[in-house]
Design an enzyme around this catalytic site. Structure first.
Site, PDB file in Angstrom:
ATOM      1  N   THR A  69     -30.618 -52.351  16.800  1.00  0.00           N
ATOM      2  CA  THR A  69     -31.851 -53.158  16.432  1.00  0.00           C
ATOM      3  C   THR A  69     -32.687 -53.145  17.466  1.00  0.00           C
ATOM      4  OG1 THR A  69     -30.121 -54.616  15.437  1.00  0.00           O
ATOM      5  CG2 THR A  69     -32.364 -55.221  15.596  1.00  0.00           C
ATOM      6  N   ARG A  85     -24.097 -56.666   2.742  1.00  0.00           N
ATOM      7  CA  ARG A  85     -24.092 -57.156   4.080  1.00  0.00           C
ATOM      8  C   ARG A  85     -25.466 -57.373   5.056  1.00  0.00           C
ATOM      9  NH1 ARG A  85     -25.160 -55.760   9.931  1.00  0.00           N
ATOM     10  NH2 ARG A  85     -23.546 -56.774  11.416  1.00  0.00           N
ATOM     11  N   VAL A  86     -25.475 -58.518   5.442  1.00  0.00           N
ATOM     12  CA  VAL A  86     -26.847 -58.836   6.322  1.00  0.00           C
ATOM     13  C   VAL A  86     -26.340 -59.459   7.757  1.00  0.00           C
ATOM     14  CG1 VAL A  86     -28.941 -60.033   6.465  1.00  0.00           C
ATOM     15  CG2 VAL A  86     -28.149 -59.183   4.333  1.00  0.00           C
ATOM     16  N   THR A 107     -28.994 -59.151  20.764  1.00  0.00           N
ATOM     17  CA  THR A 107     -28.687 -57.509  20.110  1.00  0.00           C
ATOM     18  C   THR A 107     -27.085 -57.728  20.457  1.00  0.00           C
ATOM     19  OG1 THR A 107     -28.533 -55.495  20.291  1.00  0.00           O
ATOM     20  CG2 THR A 107     -29.122 -56.282  22.277  1.00  0.00           C
ATOM     21  N   ASP A 112     -22.749 -57.468  18.203  1.00  0.00           N
ATOM     22  CA  ASP A 112     -22.495 -57.629  16.870  1.00  0.00           C
ATOM     23  C   ASP A 112     -22.888 -58.619  16.040  1.00  0.00           C
ATOM     24  OD1 ASP A 112     -20.466 -58.136  14.710  1.00  0.00           O
ATOM     25  OD2 ASP A 112     -18.732 -57.834  15.962  1.00  0.00           O
TER      26      ASP A 112
END
Length: 341
Positions: free
Chosen positions: A205, A233-234, A256, A258
């Site tokens: 990300t 999934r978000v 940033t 999991d």
């Protein structure tokens, strides 16, 4: 007229678990995860050209969406289980405490731009899925296929490997050996964990923090999410306080790692609150990661933090380096903590 300059780079080694700290610096300041230098420069030039902190975050993240940074931002990357690429993004105004975000956005390339429209033209915070796409089209964005030959090849290869890795558990057939569709068995073995192989480069990300010369703050994120995620999934990226957070009274932060774990701890919000309470940015980052590690000792990730005086810090959970382009007397930073979406 802005002064022209070259961009020498200083690479600073970081030791696992040791926070980077930088004292107060002339504003403005741009900090983002990963060495996405073009994104950092786009944000910086927006500021020096008279743009706002929000403008800078939007331009910086949009550059990554256009360039498909790392294959993990923008179109053509991180296909889900059915092979589709969807996007998540968020932008936050730390002056008005206003947020716009989209999750599971389909068929629209400029996710951060849509998030900005949610902020400016609705009283909502987050729009998701097909309805977010309809909103985007009504705002003038083009609906188009986000898949590319690269994303289709990734999905085909994943299917050929019996859908490994995946994010299922307590289902049949055995998700560590077979593709779905999956169903819950009559008796669940609660210790049966999801079969997934963590790749820290599979979903990087972009999280961006901007401190304007006036002290106004903004933060944002953009990602195409976790490779081979279950459709729908978000992660943390579009969630205020998880993916990013900003408040002119304290500073701004972005996380940033999991994303499913980060959602449970709201690390960006917590980091800003620590700075509000007097902690310097590096200490705030350290406390946030320590809290996560208490429950998830094997957590991989990082948090970047900056306060309104221009100090910044980060804590990384694995060896990485920081890449810092200097901009004349001032500088912007492109931090390389790595991570997940």
């Amino acid at each position: 007229m802005a002064r022209k300059w070259n961009l020498p780079f200083l690479l600073l080694p970081l030791v696992l678990g040791i926070p980077l700290v930088r004292g107060s610096n002339p504003l403005p300041l741009v900090v983002n995860t990963w060495p996405f230098k073009n994104a950092t420069e786009a944000a910086w030039w927006t500021l020096v050209s008279g743009g706002s902190a929000l403008d800078a975050v939007e331009k910086g993240c949009a550059m990554c969406e256009k360039e498909q940074c790392g294959g993990t931002v923008g179109f053509g990357g991180s296909p889900d289980e059915v092979g589709e690429t969807t996007l998540d993004a968020m932008i936050m105004d730390g002056t008005a405490m206003d947020v716009g975000a989209v999750g599971g956005l389909r068929r629209i390339k400029n996710a951060i731009g849509v998030a900005r429209k949610v902020l400016e033209h609705t009283t909502h915070t987050l729009l998701v899925g097909d309805s977010a796409t309809k909103f985007a089209v009504s705002m003038g964005f083009t609906s188009e296929d986000l898949s590319t030959n690269t994303s289709r090849a990734l999905h085909s290869d994943w299917l050929s490997r019996n859908c490994q890795p995946n994010y299922w558990r307590n289902v049949i057939p055995d998700p560590s050996k077979y593709c779905g569709p999956y169903k819950p068995p009559d008796f669940l073995e609660q210790n049966n964990r999801a079969h997934k192989e963590v790749d820290i480069h599979s979903h990087d990300t972009i999280g961006m923090v901007v401190i304007h010369k006036t002290g106004h703050t903004a933060a944002g994120t953009s990602t195409n999410g976790l490779k081979f995620k279950i459709p729908g999934r978000v992660g943390d990226s579009p969630i205020p306080g998880a993916g990013a957070y900003a408040d002119d009274m304290a500073g701004a932060a972005a996380a940033t790692g999991d994303g499913d774990t980060l959602l449970r701890f709201l690390p960006s919000y917590q980091a800003v609150e620590y700075m509000r309470g007097g902690d310097d940015p590096a200490r705030a980052c350290q406390k946030v990661i320590s809290r996560i590690q208490k429950y998830y000792p094997k957590f991989f990730g990082a948090v970047i933090c900056a306060n309104v005086t221009g100090s910044y810090g980060t804590l990384l959970q694995w060896s990485r380096r920081v890449e810092r382009p200097f901009m004349g007397d001032n500088f912007h930073t492109s931090l390389l903590p790595g991570g997940f979406s």
